[in-house]
Design a protein around this motif. Sequence first.
Motif, PDB file in Angstrom:
ATOM      1  N   ARG A   1      71.552 -10.444   1.933  1.00  9.18           N
ATOM      2  CA  ARG A   1      71.900 -11.865   2.000  1.00  9.18           C
ATOM      3  C   ARG A   1      72.673 -12.281   0.757  1.00  9.18           C
ATOM      4  NH1 ARG A   1      67.135 -12.749   5.205  1.00  9.18           N
ATOM      5  NH2 ARG A   1      65.761 -12.800   3.400  1.00  9.18           N
ATOM      6  N   GLN A   2      72.220 -11.814  -0.398  1.00  8.96           N
ATOM      7  CA  GLN A   2      72.909 -12.129  -1.653  1.00  8.96           C
ATOM      8  C   GLN A   2      74.333 -11.566  -1.647  1.00  8.96           C
ATOM      9  OE1 GLN A   2      71.976 -14.131  -4.101  1.00  8.96           O
ATOM     10  NE2 GLN A   2      70.085 -14.572  -3.029  1.00  8.96           N
TER      11      GLN A   2
ATOM     12  N   MET B   1      55.790  -0.324   1.806  1.00  8.36           N
ATOM     13  CA  MET B   1      57.049  -0.085   2.486  1.00  8.36           C
ATOM     14  C   MET B   1      57.677  -1.392   2.944  1.00  8.36           C
ATOM     15  SD  MET B   1      58.702   2.653   3.249  1.00  8.36           S
ATOM     16  CE  MET B   1      59.917   3.311   4.296  1.00  8.36           C
ATOM     17  N   ARG B   2      56.826  -2.319   3.367  1.00  5.28           N
ATOM     18  CA  ARG B   2      57.342  -3.606   3.846  1.00  5.28           C
ATOM     19  C   ARG B   2      58.102  -4.348   2.757  1.00  5.28           C
ATOM     20  NH1 ARG B   2      54.542  -5.606   8.885  1.00  5.28           N
ATOM     21  NH2 ARG B   2      56.177  -7.124   9.093  1.00  5.28           N
TER      22      ARG B   2
ATOM     23  N   ASN C   1      63.055  -6.741   0.288  1.00  5.43           N
ATOM     24  CA  ASN C   1      63.983  -6.727  -0.838  1.00  5.43           C
ATOM     25  C   ASN C   1      65.391  -6.359  -0.389  1.00  5.43           C
ATOM     26  OD1 ASN C   1      62.075  -7.487  -2.712  1.00  5.43           O
ATOM     27  ND2 ASN C   1      61.581  -5.391  -3.314  1.00  5.43           N
ATOM     28  N   MET C   2      65.477  -5.402   0.528  1.00 10.81           N
ATOM     29  CA  MET C   2      66.777  -4.966   1.038  1.00 10.81           C
ATOM     30  C   MET C   2      67.454  -6.107   1.797  1.00 10.81           C
ATOM     31  SD  MET C   2      68.975  -2.623   1.139  1.00 10.81           S
ATOM     32  CE  MET C   2      68.587  -0.905   1.204  1.00 10.81           C
TER      33      MET C   2
END
Length: 104
Positions: free
Chosen positions: A13-14, A1-2, A7-8
């Motif tokens: 940020r991207q 889950m981490r 990734n989110m």
Amino acid sequence: MRGGMGNMQNMMRQMQKMQKKVAEEQSNLDATEFTGVAPDDMVKVTFTGNKQMKDIVVNPEAVDPDDVDMLQDLIVAAVNDAMKKIDDETNKTMGKYTKGLPRM
């Protein structure tokens, strides 16, 4: 889950970086001047990238009181030429961000 949260956050940020870059490129495009010309350079118009007219130059030879329609046609041709240049540059510059997105 981490891993999903990391990734989110990276994706967010991207997206923020891309939004900033899009805004910068749009600002640069808006400040760019585009000159449209009628046949034989009888009329020249200058617009900014956000389609605000900055200048118009009419060749004295284009001014014929007995043929106002010709002058009007020359102005329309010059404006349309400038608008096409703005649209072409906008599509070239900003199109990379919208490629593949569905149209609304």
